[in-house]
Design an enzyme around this catalytic site. Structure first.
Site, PDB file in Angstrom:
ATOM      1  CG  ASP A   1      -0.552   3.815  -1.724  1.00  0.00           C
ATOM      2  OD1 ASP A   1      -0.241   3.361  -0.607  1.00  0.00           O
ATOM      3  OD2 ASP A   1       0.294   4.154  -2.560  1.00  0.00           O
TER       4      ASP A   1
ATOM      5  CE  LYS B   1       6.329   9.262  -4.752  1.00  0.00           C
ATOM      6  NZ  LYS B   1       6.209   8.013  -5.500  1.00  0.00           N
TER       7      LYS B   1
ATOM      8  CG  ASP C   1       1.656  -0.120  -0.650  1.00  0.00           C
ATOM      9  OD1 ASP C   1       1.370  -0.325  -1.843  1.00  0.00           O
ATOM     10  OD2 ASP C   1       2.487   0.722  -0.281  1.00  0.00           O
TER      11      ASP C   1
END
Length: 366
Positions: free
Chosen positions: A220, A161, A110
């Site tokens: 993304d 993250k 993606d």
């Protein structure tokens, strides 16, 4: 560069794009009127890759039907997963195809980028590590894996993250890697594995993980805002206005660049299309419509005097007359939005739903 292989992780939908389509995997979503996967494969072919291994699970048959055994001078091999295996499991599953030979590329499906794969692989060979991650600068690294580099390009820390304000840098994992076959030994077998959480931190501690800071286009497309932005960036690279075969644009209508109109499209009188808009094949747009910074999937119908701004309209969806669809909203495949309805910012309408009343706050309609 010869006999270079690339493993592309087809994966599933980004969470916020999942309600859009019931008929196609995200890798076949149109970006500037070409499937995302086509942009990826073209760049791999131009970057010296001759074989692509496609790790498929969700909607696998749709990808197989679309690609077949070869495209863009690439041989295509399918590695089928009975269940999702994360980002590391597919590498382990395809070990027999990857272990014999030199380094290989791994890409998240993606991601869209114009990265120079030859330079990335040359950097990896020069550094002599076991893995190299392509890195891009972003304003907010909290959605990604952020890294700390030393002066030689070695990754000292890899933080997946990070909390806002706690990232080691604004350089983030672009979802594009070069791996030595030895890395496969670091991946557990028979289960879902996160390369970012279970493999890269170990390699970083061993001093075997490097980062290649790339520049250029990288997106993304896991969320609508980024999907629309990628569409606009690629339209700008194509330049101007493209209109497909057998399309009819009324002489009083206007198409603003950059925009792309597919084959068999009809655009009614006094409508304005663009900028930054992709209209796929066989879309019908009525009179007096305004569509900008949007993506319209094939077969959709846009009724008279309807406005679509910063939104994504699914395959064969119908917007009736005087409909308004606002920023960040998704209208799923075969959904119907009735006359005069307003869909406000951040609304997702799941496939095949009929909506007859305005929705004025962000939510998902199942």
């Amino acid at each position: 560069m010869k006999e270079l292989k690339a493993l592309v992780l087809a994966g599933g939908f980004g969470t916020r794009l999942r309600p859009l389509s019931c008929t196609r995997p995200k890798m076949l979503f149109p970006v500037a009127n070409q499937p995302l996967l086509d942009w990826t494969l073209k760049n791999l072919s131009e970057g010296g890759v001759d074989t692509v291994i496609l790790a498929v699970n969700y909607m696998a048959e749709a990808l197989v039907r679309y690609l077949g055994p070869t495209k863009f001078d690439l041989g295509i091999i399918y590695s089928r997963e009975e269940r999702p295996l994360g980002t590391g499991g597919p590498i382990k599953k395809a070990a027999d195809l990857l272990q014999n030979g030199g380094p290989f590329l791994v890409l998240n499906g993606d991601v869209i980028s114009d990265i120079d794969y030859r330079r990335l692989v040359e950097f990896h060979r020069r550094k002599g590590g076991l893995a190299t991650i392509a890195l891009f600068q972003v304003p907010d690294p909290s959605r990604y894996g952020a890294v700390e580099l030393d002066g030689e390009g070695r990754i000292l820390r890899f933080v997946e993250k990070p909390e806002p304000g706690r990232a080691p840098s604004n350089l983030v994992n672009a979802g594009i890697y070069v791996l030595d076959p030895k890395v496969i030994d670091y991946i557990p077998e028979g289960r879902s594995v996160s390369t970012e959480n279970e493999v890269f931190p170990v390699l970083a501690k061993e001093g075997a993980l490097y980062g290649y800071e790339a520049r250029g286009l990288w997106m993304d497309i896991g969320v609508p805002e980024d999907y629309l932005r990628a569409n606009g960036l690629l339209l700008a690279k194509l330049d101007g206005v493209q209109v497909g075969e057998k399309s009819k644009v009324d002489s009083s209508a206007e198409v603003l660049p950059p925009s792309s109109i597919g084959a068999g499209v009809e655009v009614g009188a006094n409508s304005v299309i663009g900028p930054n808009t992709s209209i796929a094949d066989h879309v019908h747009i009525g009179r007096g419509c305004r569509i900008e910074n949007s993506i319209i999937f094939p077969g959709a119908t846009i009724g008279d005097y309807t406005s679509v701004r910063n939104a994504i309209i699914g395959e064969n969806a119908t917007l009736e007359r005087w409909v308004k669809v606002e920023s960040g909203s998704l209208i799923g495949d075969y959904a119907v939005i009735a006359d005069g309805v307003t869909i406000t910012q951040g609304v997702s309408i799941c496939p095949s739903k009929r909506v007859e009343e305005s929705i004025l706050e962000p939510r998902q309609v199942m």
